[in-house]
Design a protein around this motif. Structure first.
Motif, PDB file in Angstrom:
ATOM      1  N   ASN A 104      -3.300  14.813  -5.666  1.00  0.00           N
ATOM      2  CA  ASN A 104      -3.951  13.892  -5.967  1.00  0.00           C
ATOM      3  C   ASN A 104      -5.359  14.641  -6.169  1.00  0.00           C
ATOM      4  O   ASN A 104      -5.678  14.196  -7.197  1.00  0.00           O
ATOM      5  CB  ASN A 104      -4.029  12.724  -4.952  1.00  0.00           C
ATOM      6  CG  ASN A 104      -2.647  12.103  -5.178  1.00  0.00           C
ATOM      7  OD1 ASN A 104      -1.934  12.494  -5.788  1.00  0.00           O
ATOM      8  ND2 ASN A 104      -2.214  11.885  -3.215  1.00  0.00           N
ATOM      9  N   LEU A 157       1.390   6.811  -6.975  1.00  0.00           N
ATOM     10  CA  LEU A 157       0.835   7.778  -7.339  1.00  0.00           C
ATOM     11  C   LEU A 157       0.907   9.033  -7.292  1.00  0.00           C
ATOM     12  O   LEU A 157       0.704   9.897  -7.452  1.00  0.00           O
ATOM     13  CB  LEU A 157      -0.466   7.593  -6.614  1.00  0.00           C
ATOM     14  CG  LEU A 157      -0.879   5.727  -7.458  1.00  0.00           C
ATOM     15  CD1 LEU A 157      -2.541   5.296  -6.675  1.00  0.00           C
ATOM     16  CD2 LEU A 157      -0.960   5.366  -9.606  1.00  0.00           C
ATOM     17  N   SER A 158       1.201   9.315  -5.657  1.00  0.00           N
ATOM     18  CA  SER A 158       1.134  10.144  -5.503  1.00  0.00           C
ATOM     19  C   SER A 158       2.875  11.083  -5.823  1.00  0.00           C
ATOM     20  O   SER A 158       2.461  12.809  -6.180  1.00  0.00           O
ATOM     21  CB  SER A 158       1.551  10.662  -3.594  1.00  0.00           C
ATOM     22  OG  SER A 158       2.173  12.299  -2.482  1.00  0.00           O
ATOM     23  N   ASP A 205       8.100  14.318  -1.001  1.00  0.00           N
ATOM     24  CA  ASP A 205       8.080  13.429   0.261  1.00  0.00           C
ATOM     25  C   ASP A 205       8.319  13.347   1.773  1.00  0.00           C
ATOM     26  O   ASP A 205       8.926  12.464   2.064  1.00  0.00           O
ATOM     27  CB  ASP A 205       8.517  11.764  -0.430  1.00  0.00           C
ATOM     28  CG  ASP A 205       6.610  11.886  -1.377  1.00  0.00           C
ATOM     29  OD1 ASP A 205       5.900  12.286  -1.506  1.00  0.00           O
ATOM     30  OD2 ASP A 205       7.048  11.656  -3.164  1.00  0.00           O
ATOM     31  N   ALA A 255       0.193   3.940  -3.131  1.00  0.00           N
ATOM     32  CA  ALA A 255       0.259   5.415  -2.389  1.00  0.00           C
ATOM     33  C   ALA A 255       1.736   6.402  -2.639  1.00  0.00           C
ATOM     34  O   ALA A 255       1.586   7.586  -3.583  1.00  0.00           O
ATOM     35  CB  ALA A 255      -0.146   5.357  -1.118  1.00  0.00           C
ATOM     36  N   GLN A 306       1.130  -1.303   0.139  1.00  0.00           N
ATOM     37  CA  GLN A 306      -0.170   0.096   0.241  1.00  0.00           C
ATOM     38  C   GLN A 306       1.334   1.138   0.436  1.00  0.00           C
ATOM     39  O   GLN A 306       0.378   2.104  -0.443  1.00  0.00           O
ATOM     40  CB  GLN A 306      -0.524  -0.295   1.807  1.00  0.00           C
ATOM     41  CG  GLN A 306      -2.444  -0.912   1.627  1.00  0.00           C
ATOM     42  CD  GLN A 306      -3.496  -0.764   0.166  1.00  0.00           C
ATOM     43  OE1 GLN A 306      -3.014  -0.047  -0.041  1.00  0.00           O
ATOM     44  NE2 GLN A 306      -3.847  -2.002  -0.297  1.00  0.00           N
ATOM     45  N   ALA A 307       2.102   1.301   0.952  1.00  0.00           N
ATOM     46  CA  ALA A 307       3.155   2.411   0.468  1.00  0.00           C
ATOM     47  C   ALA A 307       3.466   2.861  -0.901  1.00  0.00           C
ATOM     48  O   ALA A 307       3.680   3.595  -1.043  1.00  0.00           O
ATOM     49  CB  ALA A 307       4.007   1.964   1.881  1.00  0.00           C
ATOM     50  N   SER A 323       0.525  16.736  -0.978  1.00  0.00           N
ATOM     51  CA  SER A 323       0.361  15.422  -1.349  1.00  0.00           C
ATOM     52  C   SER A 323      -1.052  15.480  -1.304  1.00  0.00           C
ATOM     53  O   SER A 323      -1.867  15.442  -3.169  1.00  0.00           O
ATOM     54  CB  SER A 323       0.705  14.712  -0.979  1.00  0.00           C
ATOM     55  OG  SER A 323       1.129  13.328  -0.901  1.00  0.00           O
ATOM     56  N   LEU A 324      -2.054  15.559  -1.123  1.00  0.00           N
ATOM     57  CA  LEU A 324      -3.691  15.208  -1.370  1.00  0.00           C
ATOM     58  C   LEU A 324      -4.036  16.735  -2.258  1.00  0.00           C
ATOM     59  O   LEU A 324      -5.105  16.035  -3.015  1.00  0.00           O
ATOM     60  CB  LEU A 324      -4.387  15.531  -0.033  1.00  0.00           C
ATOM     61  CG  LEU A 324      -4.025  14.798   1.255  1.00  0.00           C
ATOM     62  CD1 LEU A 324      -4.628  14.224   2.339  1.00  0.00           C
ATOM     63  CD2 LEU A 324      -4.562  12.988   0.139  1.00  0.00           C
TER      64      LEU A 324
END
Length: 242
Positions: free
Chosen positions: A86, A21-22, A48, A18, A14-15, A82-83
């Motif tokens: 997205n 994509l980020s 990041d 994520a 999952q990391a 980051s969000l």
């Protein structure tokens, strides 16, 4: 053990998803905002890195029991960047016509990230000190502490007087003393009665009669003498007239 490895593998997957994509969304947003070439790839790395540095510093402060407001603030800033990338690349923003305020934010991000990273790296660290466990006491509540023997240093040991090397002297012969009979101590001579005046004799007899009539017992010469205020040497004179 296998279940724990499975959970760790799922978290790692999952990391990775994520992060990829980020990273891609931040690159696309920076390129749309006019940061082309290698600069578009530097923006996701900057976001990041700030996110990871703030998270690690926040965990360190929490473990040490100190407030983590500063690291938490920079963590939220990097997470919002980051969000935001997205959401912006999800079709809500026309990447062919990026607004001017977003271009300003993207252009000013490197300075903000450098400022936040400097504060996180050079803030004073507060390592948590492990409490030292005190050694259990072996003495009871009613036992008195015994003082440990004091070690004598070499210098003090040299200063002490040397013990005598001569053997103990032989005891001298004692001669028995002749036993002599105790000398009898003469008894003290009886004190002769002092003659009392006639008036004092009448007073003595009156007090003796008064005591006999009151108690039915003869009067004590010493008590009569004390009542008359006479010295102790006249007790025999008072007793002679009772």
């Amino acid at each position: 053990m296998r279940a724990q490895l499975a959970r760790l593998d799922a978290v790692i997957i999952q990391a990775v998803i994520a992060g990829a994509l980020s990273f891609s969304h931040l690159h696309d947003l920076a390129e749309a905002a006019g940061q082309g070439g290698w600069k578009a790839w530097a923006y996701p790395i900057s976001v990041d890195l700030l996110l990871v540095a703030a998270w690690r510093r926040m965990r360190e402060e929490q473990r040490a029991g100190h407030p983590s407001g500063g690291p938490r603030l920079w963590f939220l800033v990097a997470l919002a960047a980051s969000l935001g990338a997205n959401v912006a690349t999800a079709g809500l923003l026309d990447l062919d016509h990026v607004p001017a305020w977003l271009r300003v934010v993207v252009a000013g991000w490197p300075a903000v990230a450098f400022f936040g990273g400097t504060l996180l790296a050079h803030a004073p660290h507060h390592p948590k000190e492990a409490p030292t466990a005190s050694a259990p006491s072996t003495t009871g509540p009613h036992d008195e502490p015994h003082s440990a023997p004091t070690a004598v240093g070499m210098a003090d040991r040299d200063a002490l007087p040397a013990p005598p090397t001569d053997p103990d002297p032989a005891p001298e012969p004692t001669t028995a003393e002749p036993v002599t009979d105790p000398v009898p101590v003469p008894a003290p001579a009886p004190v002769s009665a002092v003659a009392l005046p006639p008036a004092l004799v009448d007073r003595v007899r009156a007090m003796a009669d008064e005591h006999h009539s009151a108690t039915g017992h003869p009067a004590d010469p010493d008590a009569v003498r004390a009542r008359l205020g006479l010295p102790p040497s006249m007790t025999a004179s008072v007793a002679a007239h009772l």
